[in-house]
Write a protein that holds these residues in place. Structure first.
Motif, PDB file in Angstrom:
ATOM      1  N   LEU A   1      -0.047   1.226   9.400  1.00 18.31           N
ATOM      2  CA  LEU A   1       0.500   2.383  10.076  1.00 18.31           C
ATOM      3  C   LEU A   1       1.837   2.851   9.646  1.00 18.31           C
ATOM      4  O   LEU A   1       1.977   4.238   9.701  1.00 18.31           O
ATOM      5  CB  LEU A   1       0.418   2.261  11.620  1.00 18.31           C
ATOM      6  CG  LEU A   1      -0.977   2.306  12.168  1.00 18.31           C
ATOM      7  CD1 LEU A   1      -0.831   1.957  13.599  1.00 18.31           C
ATOM      8  CD2 LEU A   1      -1.933   3.444  11.948  1.00 18.31           C
ATOM      9  N   ARG A   2       2.666   1.883   9.234  1.00 21.33           N
ATOM     10  CA  ARG A   2       3.890   2.285   8.760  1.00 21.33           C
ATOM     11  C   ARG A   2       3.920   3.296   7.725  1.00 21.33           C
ATOM     12  O   ARG A   2       4.627   4.101   7.201  1.00 21.33           O
ATOM     13  CB  ARG A   2       4.938   0.933   8.698  1.00 21.33           C
ATOM     14  CG  ARG A   2       5.490   0.406   9.583  1.00 21.33           C
ATOM     15  CD  ARG A   2       6.548  -0.609   9.386  1.00 21.33           C
ATOM     16  NE  ARG A   2       6.144  -1.700   8.457  1.00 21.33           N
ATOM     17  CZ  ARG A   2       5.654  -2.652   9.036  1.00 21.33           C
ATOM     18  NH1 ARG A   2       5.619  -3.189  10.250  1.00 21.33           N
ATOM     19  NH2 ARG A   2       5.281  -3.743   7.938  1.00 21.33           N
ATOM     20  N   GLY A   3       2.822   2.851   6.696  1.00 21.61           N
ATOM     21  CA  GLY A   3       2.892   3.895   5.315  1.00 21.61           C
ATOM     22  C   GLY A   3       2.171   4.800   5.676  1.00 21.61           C
ATOM     23  O   GLY A   3       2.041   6.017   4.970  1.00 21.61           O
ATOM     24  N   LEU A   4       1.728   5.272   6.937  1.00 19.35           N
ATOM     25  CA  LEU A   4       1.325   6.600   7.224  1.00 19.35           C
ATOM     26  C   LEU A   4       2.089   7.427   8.115  1.00 19.35           C
ATOM     27  O   LEU A   4       1.606   8.587   8.622  1.00 19.35           O
ATOM     28  CB  LEU A   4      -0.327   6.338   8.316  1.00 19.35           C
ATOM     29  CG  LEU A   4      -1.373   5.528   7.591  1.00 19.35           C
ATOM     30  CD1 LEU A   4      -2.582   5.371   8.263  1.00 19.35           C
ATOM     31  CD2 LEU A   4      -1.899   6.460   6.145  1.00 19.35           C
ATOM     32  N   GLU A   5       3.615   7.131   8.274  1.00 21.06           N
ATOM     33  CA  GLU A   5       4.187   7.920   9.070  1.00 21.06           C
ATOM     34  C   GLU A   5       4.465   9.317   8.381  1.00 21.06           C
ATOM     35  O   GLU A   5       4.631   9.479   7.257  1.00 21.06           O
ATOM     36  CB  GLU A   5       5.816   7.203   9.118  1.00 21.06           C
ATOM     37  CG  GLU A   5       5.568   5.952   9.817  1.00 21.06           C
ATOM     38  CD  GLU A   5       7.014   5.240   9.896  1.00 21.06           C
ATOM     39  OE1 GLU A   5       7.967   5.759   9.193  1.00 21.06           O
ATOM     40  OE2 GLU A   5       6.966   4.172  10.510  1.00 21.06           O
ATOM     41  N   GLY A   6       4.529  10.363   9.079  1.00 18.75           N
ATOM     42  CA  GLY A   6       4.408  11.726   8.804  1.00 18.75           C
ATOM     43  C   GLY A   6       3.053  12.260   8.047  1.00 18.75           C
ATOM     44  O   GLY A   6       2.904  13.555   8.048  1.00 18.75           O
TER      45      GLY A   6
ATOM     46  N   MET B   1       0.381  -3.272   1.218  1.00 16.49           N
ATOM     47  CA  MET B   1      -0.183  -2.195   1.463  1.00 16.49           C
ATOM     48  C   MET B   1      -0.539  -0.952   0.501  1.00 16.49           C
ATOM     49  O   MET B   1      -1.035  -0.276   0.223  1.00 16.49           O
ATOM     50  CB  MET B   1       0.207  -1.586   3.054  1.00 16.49           C
ATOM     51  CG  MET B   1      -0.029  -2.290   4.010  1.00 16.49           C
ATOM     52  SD  MET B   1      -1.644  -2.753   4.343  1.00 16.49           S
ATOM     53  CE  MET B   1      -1.676  -4.404   5.244  1.00 16.49           C
ATOM     54  N   ARG B   2       0.719  -0.874  -0.270  1.00 21.23           N
ATOM     55  CA  ARG B   2       1.016   0.018  -1.212  1.00 21.23           C
ATOM     56  C   ARG B   2      -0.118  -0.083  -2.305  1.00 21.23           C
ATOM     57  O   ARG B   2      -0.637   0.828  -2.907  1.00 21.23           O
ATOM     58  CB  ARG B   2       2.408  -0.020  -2.082  1.00 21.23           C
ATOM     59  CG  ARG B   2       3.414   1.128  -0.848  1.00 21.23           C
ATOM     60  CD  ARG B   2       4.862   1.012  -1.896  1.00 21.23           C
ATOM     61  NE  ARG B   2       5.507  -0.117  -2.321  1.00 21.23           N
ATOM     62  CZ  ARG B   2       6.341  -0.644  -1.505  1.00 21.23           C
ATOM     63  NH1 ARG B   2       6.652  -0.377  -0.270  1.00 21.23           N
ATOM     64  NH2 ARG B   2       6.894  -1.731  -1.950  1.00 21.23           N
TER      65      ARG B   2
ATOM     66  N   VAL C   1      11.772  -8.136   7.301  1.00 19.16           N
ATOM     67  CA  VAL C   1      10.907  -9.043   6.754  1.00 19.16           C
ATOM     68  C   VAL C   1       9.592  -8.512   6.469  1.00 19.16           C
ATOM     69  O   VAL C   1       8.640  -8.885   5.653  1.00 19.16           O
ATOM     70  CB  VAL C   1      10.801 -10.313   7.869  1.00 19.16           C
ATOM     71  CG1 VAL C   1       9.662 -11.186   7.379  1.00 19.16           C
ATOM     72  CG2 VAL C   1      12.197 -10.956   8.146  1.00 19.16           C
ATOM     73  N   ALA C   2       9.122  -7.504   7.173  1.00 17.16           N
ATOM     74  CA  ALA C   2       7.796  -6.774   7.006  1.00 17.16           C
ATOM     75  C   ALA C   2       7.940  -6.039   5.870  1.00 17.16           C
ATOM     76  O   ALA C   2       6.580  -5.543   5.518  1.00 17.16           O
ATOM     77  CB  ALA C   2       7.602  -5.927   8.196  1.00 17.16           C
ATOM     78  N   VAL C   3       8.831  -6.072   5.040  1.00 21.73           N
ATOM     79  CA  VAL C   3       8.759  -5.278   3.520  1.00 21.73           C
ATOM     80  C   VAL C   3       7.489  -5.736   2.882  1.00 21.73           C
ATOM     81  O   VAL C   3       7.035  -5.139   2.115  1.00 21.73           O
ATOM     82  CB  VAL C   3      10.026  -5.204   3.025  1.00 21.73           C
ATOM     83  CG1 VAL C   3      10.085  -4.791   1.543  1.00 21.73           C
ATOM     84  CG2 VAL C   3      11.133  -4.654   3.594  1.00 21.73           C
ATOM     85  N   GLY C   4       7.652  -7.110   2.956  1.00 19.71           N
ATOM     86  CA  GLY C   4       6.420  -7.782   2.162  1.00 19.71           C
ATOM     87  C   GLY C   4       5.014  -7.269   2.432  1.00 19.71           C
ATOM     88  O   GLY C   4       4.223  -7.103   1.515  1.00 19.71           O
TER      89      GLY C   4
END
Length: 848
Positions: free
Chosen positions: A53-58, A18-19, A10-13
Motif C-alpha cells: 500500500l505504501r507503493g500505491l500512495e497517490g 515490492m518494486r 527499516v521497512a525500506v527493504g
C-alpha cells in the motif's frame, strides 16, 4: 521521532521487494489479483500488505488492488476442499496419538503401543512437511522408494522396534493427504516466493511445479540502514551470572530501549523459562506486549488442574495427589481439606488406599471429601471408549467445581478445546473404537496438552511502549527499532544446532530433512540478520546448575572480529536508606497454654520467640508426605519395634535367645506394616538392622540380669502443675531390683551427642521432664543409645529427683513471667537457629 531508525526506515527493504514484484508484473502484464506472495510465516502478512500500500500512495482508489499475501497453510485453507480420512495425519496430537496407536496395533505391535505411540507420532510429524511437499500423485511412490533405500540401515535385530516405528512413520506420512495438496491445483499467473533463512521443501517443489510462473526473492535490510555489515548497528554485550540475573538484565535492556523512544522492541525467545520471567517483569511495569510464541499448554495452571483430577482417580493414587486435586476442587470446603491435610501429614499417610481402608486409624473423613473421592475412583475404574472418557471427565470436572474455573480462564478454554471436552465435541472421536484404561487415557491427555501451544491474550496493540516476543528466525522482515537477544550461551544458541528427531545423518539426507550443516547455515543467517538492527542487546549467563557456561560461538566470533567489550550493568541502582530490623520482643500473656510438653519447654529454653511462634501461635511446619526416609523415620520405626517386642515378651519373659530373636524379627515386620513402609524404601535401614538388633539384645540381657523388669512402653502421662498440665509420652518405664522406677528414653543418635546431654545436667530437660510425669519420690533415669554402628549402651542421668524439682520450679517461674507479660525475644544461637522453623519470622539475619 527515533533518531536511530524508525519502523518506516527499516521497512525500506520491503519497498525494494515490492518494486521488483511490480516490475515483474508489468513485464508479464499480470493483474494483482492473479499474484500470490508466499511468505515464510504468518506474521509477515500485515507487513507485506502495508509495504504494498505504501507503493500505491497517490494512486486512484479504483486501482488499489492487492496481490494475495499468503503462507502455505493460509493459502491451502482459502482454497478449501480438504477432508481428511481416517488414517490421515492431521498434526493434531489428539487425533494423531490415536491413529499412531491404531497403526501399531495393526502392525502387530499392540503390546508396545503405550510406549511407541508418542515416538511414532513425533517421527511422522518430522516427515510431514517433507511428504506434504511431494505432489499427491507422486507421494505413494516416493514412500516406496524411500522405504527401500532406508531398509539396509534398519535391518538390525537389536533395533527391531525402532526400525518398525520408522517404517510405519514413513508409510503413514506417504499415505496421508495434507491441506496443502490443494496448492498444487492452484493456477496463479505469478507466484512470488519470499525466502526465509532456511529453504523449505514445499517452496522447492513449487518452484519445480509452477516453473515459469515463479519469482523467488529474499528480504534483507537495505544497505543504507544495515551499512552493508553488522558493524553499523549498535551491538551491546551483557554477561549475566545466572538465569535470574540474565532475566533482570534483559528486562532492564528492553525498558532502556523504550525509555529512549525506540519502539517496538523485539524480545527474542530462545529460552522459554527465561522469556516468561522477563515477560512477567515487563508486565508489572505496564508494558504492552505481543507474544507470538506462547508456551506449552501443558505448563498452564488449567492443564495442571485437569491432570491432578486424573492422577487422583487412579487406584494407586498417593495422598499427596488426592490432596492436590481436593485443593483445586471448589466443591470441597477449604477448611475441611486443610484439616484433613494436617492429619495426614501428622500421621505420615502416603497411600490414599490405606486412608480409605482406615488402616491408619484416622478420624472419620469429611463426608463431602469421602463422597467426592469415592465417586471419582469408582467412575474411573473400567476401560471405555474415548468418547465415554471425555463425557465422564467433563462430568467429574463439573461435580468437583473445576469446570467453571476452566471456562473462566483463557488457558482453560484452550484445554477444553484441545481435548474436545466441551459438550458434544467428543463426537469427533465417535469412529474411534479403541478402549482405553485410565493410565492410557491420561497418557493421551498428557501428549495432547504437551503438543499444543498456548498464546495468552494480547494487550492493546495501540500502546506506544510495545514489546514483541518472537523466535530469532522470525525477525526477518519485521519493522523493529531494537532487539533484545537473551539466551546467547553455548547451549541455547549453538553455532551448529543438533538436528531434532531420531534420524541419523544418512537417513536425514535420504528423507530430505535438513542436515546439521544446513541448520548451521540457517542459524548463522538469522544471527547476522539480527545484528543488522540499529540497537541490539546480546545477553548470556556464565553459569548454570553449578557449571560454567561459555557464550555462544557467534558471540565469541563477534568479540574476536569487532573487539566488542562487555557493557555495564543495564539495571539502574536506587539509593535506599538502610532500615535494619530490630529484634522482635512479643508478649505471650494473651496466648496462655494449658498443656506443656518436654519439646515445647525445650523450645522456650532455647529461644523464647521460638516458643511464642511455634507453641503459642501454633505456626508448625508441614511435613512432606512424599519424601525419602531419614534418620527420624528409622527412630520412629525402632520405637514401634521395641514397643511391640517388649509388650509381647512381657507375657513370656523366660524365652531363650533364639526365641527372642524370632520375636524381635516378628515385631520388626509388624512395625513395618503399621507404619506403611515399603521394603524398597526401608532397604538402607534394613541393612543395618541385624547389627542394631544384636547389640540391643545383648544390652537387654545384661539389663535384665541386673534385676530390671519392663513395665510399660510408649506410655502417655499427664501431671498437673498449678494451672498447667505437663504431658508427654515416655519411651519406656522399668522397675529396678529395689522397686525404683527407671525412666528410659531411646536415642539413635551418635554416642558423643548422648554423652553431651548428661555432661551438664541442668542444660538437659528431657529426662527431668519425663521424671516429672511420674509421682514416684525415688526415681532413676537413663538414655539408651541404640546405635547402628556401636553396641547399645545406657547413659544414666544422676540425681534425677533433684533435677526434676529444679525443673518444676523453673517451669512455674517461666510460665508465670509469660503470664505477667514478660517480653519473649529471639535469643537463640548456634544450632537452635540453624534448624529453627521460626527463623524466617524472627528475621534474625536482618537485625541491626
Amino acid at each position: 521521532m527515533n533518531e536511530i531508525a524508525t519502523p518506516h526506515q527499516v521497512a525500506v527493504g520491503w519497498d525494494r521487494v515490492m518494486r521488483e514484484i511490480r516490475c515483474e508484473m508489468a513485464r508479464r502484464q499480470v493483474e494483482p489479483a492473479r499474484v500470490v506472495l508466499l511468505l515464510p510465516y504468518v506474521q509477515l502478512i500485515q507487513e507485506g500488505r502495508r509495504a504494498w500500500l505504501r507503493g500505491l500512495e497517490g494512486t486512484p482508489a479504483a486501482a488499489l488492488f492487492l496481490p494475495r499475501f499468503e503462507t502455505t497453510m493460509n493459502w491451502s485453507r482459502s482454497l478449501g476442499g480438504f477432508e481428511p480420512i481416517a488414517d490421515d495425519m492431521r498434526l493434531d496430537a489428539a487425533h494423531d496419538m490415536l491413529t499412531a496407536a491404531s497403526l501399531l496395533s495393526r502392525a502387530g505391535l499392540g503390546a508396545h503401543q503405550n510406549v511407541l505411540a508418542g515416538r511414532l507420532m513425533q517421527a511422522a510429524w518430522s516427515l510431514a512437511h517433507v511428504a506434504a511437499a511431494v505432489p499427491p500423485p507422486e507421494r505413494t511412490q516416493w514412500g516406496v522408494r524411500l522405504g527401500a533405500e532406508l531398509s539396509p540401515s534398519l535391518d538390525t535385530p537389536a533395533l527391531a522396534l525402532e526400525a518398525a516405528t520408522t517404517r510405519i512413520a514413513l508409510a503413514w506420512a506417504a499415505s496421508s493427504s495434507y491441506p496443502t495438496d490443494a496448492i498444487f491445483a492452484a493456477t496463479p499467473d505469478l507466484l512470488v516466493i519470499i525466502e526465509g533463512f532456511q529453504t523449505e521443501p514445499m517452496t522447492l517443489t513449487l518452484q519445480r511445479v509452477f516453473a515459469e510462473q515463479v519469482l523467488v526473492l529474499s528480504l534483507q535490510l537495505p544497505a543504507d540502514i544495515a551499512g552493508g555489515n553488522s558493524g553499523a548497528s549498535r551491538v551491546v554485550l551483557h554477561a549475566a551470572q545466572n538465569a535470574e540475573d540474565e532475566a533482570q538484565c534483559a528486562a532492564a535492556c528492553v525498558l532502556a530501549q523504550l525509555v529512549a523512544g525506540r519502539s517496538p522492541v523485539a524480545l527474542v525467545a530462545q529460552d522459554r523459562l527465561l522469556t516468561r520471567r522477563v515477560r512477567a517483569m515487563l508486565g508489572e511495569r505496564g508494558i504492552s506486549i505481543r507474544d507470538e510464541t506462547g508456551w506449552r499448554l501443558s505448563t498452564t495452571r488449567a492443564a495442571a488442574s485437569l491432570m491432578c483430577l486424573l492422577r487422583a482417580g487412579a487406584w494407586n493414587a498417593s495422598a499427596d495427589e488426592v490432596l492436590d486435586w481436593l485443593k483445586n476442587a471448589l466443591a470441597c470446603e477449604p477448611q475441611a481439606v486443610t484439616e484433613l491435610e494436617v492429619e495426614l501429614r501428622r500421621r505420615g499417610a502416603r497411600d490414599w488406599c490405606a486412608v480409605l481402608a482406615g488402616s491408619l486409624t484416622l478420624g472419620a473423613l469429611p463426608e463431602p471429601v469421602l463422597a467426592l473421592t469415592t465417586s471419582l475412583r469408582e467412575a474411573f475404574k473400567a476401560t471405555r471408549a474415548l468418547t465415554h472418557w471425555l463425557a465422564d471427565v467433563r462430568a467429574a470436572l463439573q461435580c468437583a467445581g473445576q469446570w467453571s474455573f476452566l471456562l473462566q480462564d483463557a488457558a482453560g478454554q484452550a484445554v477444553l478445546t484441545a481435548l474436545r471436552l466441551r459438550d458434544g465435541s467428543e463426537i469427533e472421536f465417535a469412529a474411534v473404537s479403541m478402549r482405553l484404561s485410565l493410565s492410557e487415557f491420561t497418557a493421551w491427555v498428557s501428549q495432547t496438552l504437551e503438543a499444543a501451544n498456548f498464546l495468552p491474550l494480547q494487550s492493546d496493540q495501540t500502546a506506544s511502549n510495545q514489546v514483541v516476543i518472537l523466535p530469532l528466525s522470525q525477525l526477518l522482515g519485521q519493522a523493529l527499532a531494537a532487539v533484545a537477544l537473551p539466551g546467547c550461551d553455548e547451549r541455547r544458541l549453538p553455532t551448529s544446532p543438533e538436528p531434532l528427531g531420531q534420524w541419523t545423518s544418512a537417513q536425514r539426507a535420504l528423507l530430505g530433512l535438513p542436515s546439521r550443516a544446513e541448520l548451521a547455515t540457517a542459524a548463522r543467517a538469522a544471527w547476522h540478520y539480527a545484528l543488522q538492527f540499529p540497537q541490539v542487546d546480546v545477553l548470556w549467563r556464565s553459569s548454570e546448575g553449578g557449571e560454567q557456561l561459555m557464550p555462544s560461538g557467534f558471540v565469541q566470533e563477534l568479540q574476536l572480529l569487532q573487539g566488542a567489550s562487555l557493557a555495564s550493568d543495564p539495571r539502574v541502582l536506587r539509593a535506599l536508606t538502610a532500615r535494619p530490623a530490630a529484634m522482635p520482643k512479643p508478649r505471650g500473656d494473651g496466648l496462655p497454654l494449658s498443656r506443656l510438653s518436654s519439646t515445647a519447654y525445650e523450645d522456650l529454653r532455647r529461644c523464647p520467640y521460638r516458643f511464642f511462634a511455634l507453641r503459642q501461635l501454633k505456626l508448625q511446619a508441614s511435613d512432606e508426605l512424599e519424601q525419602a526416609l531419614d534418620k527420624r523415620d528409622f527412630g520412629n520405626w525402632l520405637h514401634t519395634v521395641l514397643k511391640i517386642f517388649h509388650e509381647t515378651l512381657q507375657q513370656t519373659p523366660t524365652l531363650d535367645a533364639n526365641a527372642r530373636l524370632a520375636l524381635i524379627n516378628s515385631a520388626a515386620e509388624q512395625a513395618t506394616l503399621v507404619l506403611a513402609l515399603s521394603s524398597s524404601e526401608f532397604l538402607p535401614f534394613a541393612a543395618a538392622w541385624p547389627r542394631v538388633r544384636a547389640g540391643y539384645l545383648q544390652w537387654l540381657a545384661a539389663h535384665e540380669a541386673s534385676g530390671a523388669i519392663f513395665q510399660a512402653a510408649e506410655s502417655w502421662r499427664e501431671s498437673p502443675l498449678g494451672r498447667l498440665t505437663l504431658v508427654g509420652k515416655i519411651d519406656r518405664i522399668d522397675r529396678l531390683a529395689d522397686g525404683t522406677a527407671l525412666v528410659i528414653d531411646y536415642k539413635t543418635e551418635a554416642r558423643a551427642t548422648t554423652t553431651e546431654r548428661i555432661k551438664v545436667p541442668l542444660e538437659d530437660t528431657q529426662l527431668a521432664f519425663y521424671a516429672a510425669l511420674l509421682a514416684d519420690d525415688t526415681l532413676a533415669a537413663a538414655y539408651v543409645n541404640v546405635g547402628e554402628k556401636d553396641a547399645t549402651h545406657s547413659y544414666v542421668q544422676a540425681d534425677i529427683v533433684a533435677l526434676r524439682d529444679q525443673l518444676l520450679e523453673g517451669i512455674a517461674s517461666d510460665m508465670a513471667r509469660i503470664a505477667d507479660g514478660a517480653a519473649m525475644p529471639a535469643l537463640g544461637e548456634g544450632k537452635a537457629c540453624e534448624f529453627c522453623d521460626a527463623r524466617g519470622l524472627c528475621r534474625k539475619d536482618f537485625w541491626e
